[in-house]
Structures are given as structure tokens and as C-alpha cells.
Design an enzyme around this catalytic site. Structure first.
Site, mmCIF file in Angstrom:
data_model
loop_
_atom_site.group_PDB
_atom_site.id
_atom_site.type_symbol
_atom_site.label_atom_id
_atom_site.label_comp_id
_atom_site.label_asym_id
_atom_site.label_seq_id
_atom_site.Cartn_x
_atom_site.Cartn_y
_atom_site.Cartn_z
ATOM 1 N N LYS A 185 24.858 11.344 30.775
ATOM 2 C CA LYS A 185 24.657 12.059 31.042
ATOM 3 C C LYS A 185 23.765 12.418 32.393
ATOM 4 C CE LYS A 185 24.482 11.636 25.844
ATOM 5 N NZ LYS A 185 23.565 12.515 24.597
ATOM 6 N N LYS A 205 25.961 4.434 23.336
ATOM 7 C CA LYS A 205 26.900 4.430 22.099
ATOM 8 C C LYS A 205 27.355 4.084 21.003
ATOM 9 C CE LYS A 205 31.415 7.380 22.309
ATOM 10 N NZ LYS A 205 31.965 6.757 20.713
ATOM 11 N N GLU A 243 0.808 -1.074 0.132
ATOM 12 C CA GLU A 243 0.171 0.178 -0.134
ATOM 13 C C GLU A 243 0.815 0.993 -0.132
ATOM 14 O OE1 GLU A 243 -3.869 -1.197 2.307
ATOM 15 O OE2 GLU A 243 -2.201 -1.202 3.077
ATOM 16 N N TYR A 244 2.095 1.154 0.801
ATOM 17 C CA TYR A 244 2.625 2.405 0.657
ATOM 18 C C TYR A 244 3.501 2.661 -0.893
ATOM 19 C CZ TYR A 244 7.052 5.591 2.372
ATOM 20 O OH TYR A 244 7.774 6.551 1.646
ATOM 21 N N ASP A 245 3.683 1.077 -1.435
ATOM 22 C CA ASP A 245 4.370 1.597 -2.423
ATOM 23 C C ASP A 245 4.084 2.238 -3.501
ATOM 24 O OD1 ASP A 245 5.954 -1.625 -2.039
ATOM 25 O OD2 ASP A 245 6.792 0.535 -1.985
ATOM 26 N N GLU A 278 22.211 5.639 27.776
ATOM 27 C CA GLU A 278 21.945 5.547 26.324
ATOM 28 C C GLU A 278 23.458 4.750 25.908
ATOM 29 O OE1 GLU A 278 22.482 9.469 23.756
ATOM 30 O OE2 GLU A 278 21.208 9.393 26.019
ATOM 31 N N ARG A 296 30.402 16.016 12.034
ATOM 32 C CA ARG A 296 30.922 16.729 13.069
ATOM 33 C C ARG A 296 32.059 17.580 12.060
ATOM 34 N NH1 ARG A 296 31.508 15.196 18.876
ATOM 35 N NH2 ARG A 296 31.152 13.249 18.302
ATOM 36 N N LYS A 316 33.700 3.289 27.932
ATOM 37 C CA LYS A 316 33.489 2.493 26.658
ATOM 38 C C LYS A 316 33.320 1.057 27.434
ATOM 39 C CE LYS A 316 34.825 4.005 23.271
ATOM 40 N NZ LYS A 316 36.153 4.944 23.233
ATOM 41 N N CYS A 343 64.018 12.017 14.785
ATOM 42 C CA CYS A 343 65.407 12.486 13.805
ATOM 43 C C CYS A 343 66.117 14.201 13.392
ATOM 44 C CB CYS A 343 64.566 11.918 12.058
ATOM 45 S SG CYS A 343 65.414 13.191 11.055
#
EC number: 6.5.1.2
Length: 685
Positions: A304, A127, A49-51, A125, A148, A328, A440
């Protein structure tokens, strides 16, 4: 709209007015169905139907293209491929997060937070391992999207972001701000990644290493049709700029995420508010346990501070918020064989040992090389060629050797010997006292350092050779037209026409810019030499203190430490640089080529009314170039710092001043605007 009604409409002789109404209704309907499918996870129509609705809209838009709207779902894929990505300056910096690698790290972060603002709850949440994206909506319509980048400037990926079906082209409802910036992560679900590599395998094409690389590569396609075929997804995780400021936002981070969701933006279902520290650790362990079962790749969880007022009190450091941290996951580890060690010379002359490993699959990628950092690290590990080693992808990104397996050492194992001479130019390899890195000593003479040294030499803050960009420098060196900075001043316009895309007019302009660059200042010249840890401010201080290059060349470490803001380490770098015959030869060649500067006169006390003061610049200056403002302040005697502290005497706040202004106000630091700064300069001419 029912299918039968659409059939009748499409087969009828539709008037333009009716067509416009139907097209608007179809766009709104399809956009709502997208949100129900991708965000609410509660579709109300079948895929077929969407199509059918989509095909009806496509036919109408082909017949009446003048009525196509920007938020039409057919506009997700753009037309012609881009030649390159434009740059976008973020309205508000996109900061990164500090990391915690265990309970001790997170507990220390928790203590810093609670010491400042008291008890807190955390919005937790996953990562996501993808690419950070900023999406700007104006009047509810997606206007632009950017990567970013470096946090201040990113790339314009608007057309590619529009192809991500879970991102609404128009926000749901009417209750949203006039301008709202949404920040989140674009990523490739595991299933989409596997399907992408299956298609590549069938075509005998190169496979993607992991979903993160696939997502990043897909978003940076110049042709948005390619991006559209990659099945990317997106989760919103924060608000950026919101206008007007008076718009009522949620008082907690969790409430703001729910606002984003109500506008039709996808938000992770794994988000949870934790009131107690133990709940935070339980959340971390739960997500870690289910990591492999999640439909997307993650490399940790983000915690957070939930209360927005507490976030504002905590504020920011230079590159990250004080109120959030990325906790992490432990890196994955495997064992493999150290087959040999190569020594690489970096652009600053650092000689780095690189382990050649028997290829091993760890953390989602095949690893065949890993840095051994320096001689101290080799000694700490007690590592030899032929050892069995434990390899870890630290932070799931950088391959790292963390230990050896002594019981597996063969009798044929051999020591790792650091070279006495540079493997590139043959100059002596030296390690200054107190430094871990061997370097060096060839400096500007060393080929490994040459390209970056000459790029720096010609850069805007150094000799400022207009038109001498990185690609031009690379070509000049690759074509062996330039071996050292002094060779730049031997170039003629006809010689430079040998470069790609360099006609006689451009070459003539560049030759004129090179000639003009011969006239400079001692401070710029010193900065251009690329002496380690000598930035603009230090170069200016050295020039002002010694007044001549001849005096500086013979200065001792003790004499150098008498210069403002020059400590022992920087003094050693400067003295070491001028002790190298190669570097002195380059300097003499530059002066012989005509590089010169006016004599420096000692400033009178009246000419430096700001002597002893520390000033900071922030925000956008409209009438002044930031570097010019900085230089004029230094001429008046001020030290120009990069951050606000209790020792700051004055902050110059341009437009869109952010956290520095807030901190200055909190500390009671004097704040002036650009007009006041211009008046100060005018009064001291």
C-alpha cells in the site's frame, strides 16, 4: 485486585453499589489483560490468575445481572442461536484489491503510481488467507461487525466477532474518535486449524479442507458458541469510516496502524515500510521464504502506498484502490492424470469442458476437477484424455491445468470432442464468430438455463413479480409446475399452496402479483427475456428505437447497430436470440398468456431536454428509488452511466457520496443534489 481481596468481597454481604464498582473494575482489568496477552504479547498475570478473575466476575454477574456491561468479557458468547444473518450496508464500500503475479506486474503498478504522484514508499504486510471483516466502534464500544459481502452489503456477524478474544469489546484509553470503523482479516491460525480437524477426526466428522474455509465457516455460524470454540484470530489492516472528520489521524498508513494498535487492536508484526522498489521485492521474497513457518496461512503480500495524501490523490477505480495491490505468491503445482472430460451447461448456456482428474493434493486441497474453459484452451494445451497434466491452483483458489507432459502420453490417448448438441436439452451448440465460448441455443427452452432464466424474468428490474423470490422459483420448477416463463401466468393460488411455507393467503397475494405483472413495458419485457448483454439501458434503447416487438424481431444486425450504445457484438446476440424458434415460441406463449404493454410514442424534442447528455447517480437517495430516478432521467433523454469521466455532464450526489463525487469535483463536472433532481423532474412533467 489481589486474589485475597476478591475472596473477601465475594464472601461478604456485598451491597449493590459495591458490586457494581467491583464488576466494572473486573471488566476493565480483564479487558486490559486480554489486550496485553493477544495484542502486546506481554501478559502480566498467569492463566490461572486470569481464570480466577473471570470466575469472580461470572459469579457477581449471576448475582447482580442488572449491572452487566456490554464490554464485559463474559459477553463474548451470545445466548440463543440466530435464525438467520441480517444484512448490513457498509458506511463506506469494502473494495477488493487488484493482483500482481510477478515482478513485471508489480513494476507496472509501481510505474502507474509514480507517474501520478512521484516517488512513494510502501507499507507492506502479509496477505492473510481468511475473511475480510468490518468492525464499528461507537464511543469506544464494539457496536457491530459485518462480512465484506459484495463490498456494499455484508452480513451481520457481530455476536460471532465478539467471540474472537483478540478483538477488544472496548477500545483501550480515551483518545479515539466518536465513531471508528476498523477493517481487517479474521483467520484461523494453523495450530487452531489442526486442533479443529483432530477433534473432528476423533468424532468421525467431516474435516475442513483448509484454514480459510474453516474461518469462513466458523464466522458464519448462527450459534456464536460454535464460533467461540474455533479459536479464530484477527489482524486489523485499515481504517474505514472515522467520525468526526476533524479527528487527527496518522499521515501515513503505517502510523494509522500504530494508532489501531494503541487502541488495543491486534496488528501483524510482519508489517514493514519499504522506501525503495528493491526493498519491496526483498520483503516479498523474505515472506515467501518464511511462508511455511508463519503461524497463519497467507497467499501473498499486500503493498500500500504509505502516504495518505498520495493515496487520496491516486483514488479508486470501480472495485479497487489505485494505491494498493496484492502481490500474489506463485501457485503450487502437481502432476496428475486426465481421466475424462464432462461438458457442463451454465445458466447463460455456456458449454464448458470440465476435466475429470485423478485426485491430487495441491495448494492445501484435494483436486479432482478443473475447468478447461473452452475449445481454444483445449487446442492451446494440445491436451488429450489420458494425458499427464500439470495442475495449479491459480491464486491458490481455482484449480487450473497449465500444461501437459508430452513424454508421458500413452498410445491410448484420445481427442477431446466438443458436443454438437446440448447435453441437457439436445439443442444445437453454437459458437459465434469472434467468441471463445460455445453456447447451447436452447435459450429459455433449456432446463440447465431454466431456473436462472425464470428468476431473472420475475426479478424486480424485469417483470417485478412481488413475492416471486429465488426459492419460490426453484420450488415451482422442482415440482414441475413451471417449465417456461409463460407457465407462471397459468398458476393459480390453489396450485401454489403446494409449495413449502405457502398458505392460501400468501398464494392468493402471489397470484394477484402475477396477474398485475402482465401489464409491463416493452423495455422491461425485453430485459426480462435475458438476452445476452442486454441490460436495462440497452433494453430501453431498443424499445425506444424500434417502438414495437414485431419490428425488433425481424431487425438485422445492421439495423440493430443503429441503436444508441448497441455495438456489433450486442447486435449479434439480439439477432441470434430472435432467430431461435424456441425463444420465439416462449415469446408468443407469453403474449398469448396476456403479457402486454402500452404502445410507445416517439418522444418530441421538447420532452427530452437531456438528450445527448450523460448523467451519473451516486450516494443514497432518500426520496427517490435509484431505479426510478434512472428511468426518469432516461425518459428525459439522458444516458445514465455507472462511472464518472470527462464525458459526464452531471453527477447527482446523494448522501454518503464517495469516490465518484471526488472525481467529479476533480474533473469540474456539474454536481447537483437530490432536491435539484426532484425539481428537474417536476419541471418536465
Amino acid at each position: 485486585m489481589q486474589d485475597i481481596q476478591l475472596d473477601k468481597l465475594l464472601s461478604a454481604d456485598m451491597s449493590p453499589e459495591n458490586a457494581q464498582q467491583v464488576m466494572q473494575a473486573l471488566s476493565q482489568s480483564l479487558n486490559e489483560h486480554n489486550i496485553r496477552y493477544y495484542v502486546d504479547d506481554a501478559p502480566t498475570i498467569t492463566d490461572s490468575e486470569y481464570d480466577r478473575l473471570m470466575q469472580c466476575l461470572i459469579k457477581l454477574e449471576a448475582q447482580f445481572p442488572q449491572f452487566i456491561v456490554a464490554d464485559s468479557p463474559t459477553q463474548r458468547v451470545g445466548g440463543l442461536a440466530l435464525a438467520k444473518f441480517d444484512q448490513i450496508t457498509h458506511l463506506k464500500p469494502m473494495l477488493s484489491l487488484d493482483n500482481a503475479f510477478g515482478e513485471a506486474d508489480f513494476s507496472a503498478f509501481h510505474k502507474r503510481v509514480t507517474d501520478k504522484v512521484g516517488e512513494v514508499s510502501f507499507c507492506c504486510e502479509p496477505k492473510l488467507d481468511g475473511l475480510a471483516v468490518s468492525i464499528l466502534y461507537r464511543h469506544g464500544v464494539l457496536e457491530r461487525a459485518a462480512t465484506r459481502g459484495d463490498g456494499t452489503v455484508g452480513e451481520d456477524i457481530t455476536e460471532n466477532v465478539k467471540t474472537i478474544k483478540s478483538i477488544p469489546l472496548k477500545l483501550r484509553g480515551n483518545d479515539f474518535p466518536e465513531v471508528v470503523e476498523v477493517r481487517g482479516e479474521a483467520f484461523m491460525p494453523k495450530a487452531a486449524f489442526e486442533a479443529l480437524n483432530e477433534r473432528a477426526r476423533a468424532k468421525d466428522e467431516k474435516l475442513f479442507v483448509n484454514p480459510r474455509n474453516a474461518a469462513a465457516g466458523s464466522l458464519r455460524q448462527l450459534d456464536s458458541k460454535i464460533t467461540a470454540s474455533r479459536s479464530l484470530a484477527f489482524y486489523a489492516y485499515a481504517l474505514g469510516v472515522v467520525e468526526p472528520d476533524s479527528y487527527s489521524l496518522g499521515k501515513t498508513h503505517y502510523e494509522q496502524l500504530q494508532q489501531l494498535k494503541s487502541w488495543g487492536l491486534p496488528v501483524s508484526n510482519e508489517i514493514k515500510v519499504c522506501e525503495e522498489l528493491d526493498q519491496v521485492f526483498d520483503y516479498y521474497k523474505d515472506i515467501l521464504t518464511r511462508r511455511s513457518d508463519l503461524p497463519f496461512e497467507i497467499d501473498g503480500v499486500v503493498m500500500k502506498v504509505n502516504d495518505i495524501a498520495q493515496q487520496q490523490r491516486l483514488g479508486f477505480v470501480a472495485k479497487s484502490p489505485r494505491w494498493a495491490i496484492a502481490y500474489k505468491f506463485p501457485a503450487q503445482e502437481e502432476m496428475t492424470l486426465l481421466e475424462g472430460v464432462d461438458f457442463q451447461v451454465g445458466r447463460t448456456g455456456a458449454v464448458t469442458p470440465v476435466a475429470r482428474l485423478k485426485p491430487v493434493f495441491v495448494g492445501g486441497v484435494t483436486v479432482s476437477n478443473a475447468t478447461l474453459h473452452n475449445a481454444d484452451e483445449i487446442e492451446r494445451l494440445g491436451i488429450k484424455i489420458g494425458d499427464t497434466v500439470i495442475i495449479r491452483r491459480a491464486g491458490d483458489v481455482i484449480p487450473q491445468i497449465v500444461a501437459i507432459v508430452p513424454e508421458r502420453r500413452p498410445e491410448t490417448a484420445t481427442d477431446i470432442v466438443f458436443p454438437h448438441n446440448c447435453p441437457v436439452c439436445g439443442s444445437l451448440v453454437e459458437r459465434l464468430e469472434g467468441e471463445a465460448v460455445a453456447r447451447c441455443s436452447g435459450g429459455l427452452f433449456c432446463e440447465a438455463q431454466r431456473k436462472e432464466a425464470i428468476k431473472h424474468f420475475a426479478s424486480r428490474k424485469a417483470l417485478d413479480i412481488d413475492g416471486m423470490g429465488d426459492k419460490v422459483v426453484e420450488q415451482l420448477i422442482d415440482k414441475e409446475l413451471v417449465q417456461s416463463p409463460a407457465d407462471l401466468f397459468k398458476l393459480t393460488a390453489s396450485m401454489m399452496t403446494m409449495l413449502d411455507r405457502m398458505g392460501m393467503k400468501s398464494a392468493t397475494n402471489l397470484a394477484a402479483a402475477i396477474e398485475a405483472a402482465k401489464t409491463t413495458t416493452l423495455a422491461r419485457f425485453l430485459y426480462a427475456l435475458g438476452i445476452r448483454e442486454v441490460g436495462e439501458a440497452t433494453a430501453a434503447n431498443l424499445a425506444a428505437h424500434f417502438a414495437s416487438l414485431d419490428a425488433l424481431r425481424v431487425a438485422t444486425v445492421e439495423q440493430l447497430t443503429a441503436v444508441e450504445d448497441v455495438g456489433v457484438v450486442v447486435a449479434q446476440h439480439v439477432a441470434h436470440f430472435f432467430a431461435q424458434p424456441h425463444n420465439l415460441e416462449v415469446i408468443d406463449a407469453l403474449i398469448a398468456a396476456g403479457v402486454h404493454w402500452p404502445a410507445i410514442e416517439a418522444p418530441s424534442a421538447d420532452a427530452q431536454p437531456l438528450k445527448g447528455q450523460t448523467w451519473v447517480l451516486t450516494g443514497t437517495l432518500n426520496q427517490l428509488n435509484r431505479n426510478d430516478a434512472k428511468a426518469q432521467l432516461q425518459t428525459l433523454g439522458a444516458k445514465v452511466a455507472g462511472s464518472v469521466s470527462k464525458n459526464t455532464d452531471c453527477l447527482v450526489a446523494g448522501e454518503a457520496a464517495g469516490s465518484k463525487l471526488a472525481k467529479a469535483q476533480e474533473l469540474g463536472v456539474k454536481v447537483i443534489d437530490e432536491e435539484a433532481l426532484l425539481a428537474l423532474f417536476a419541471a418536465n412533467r
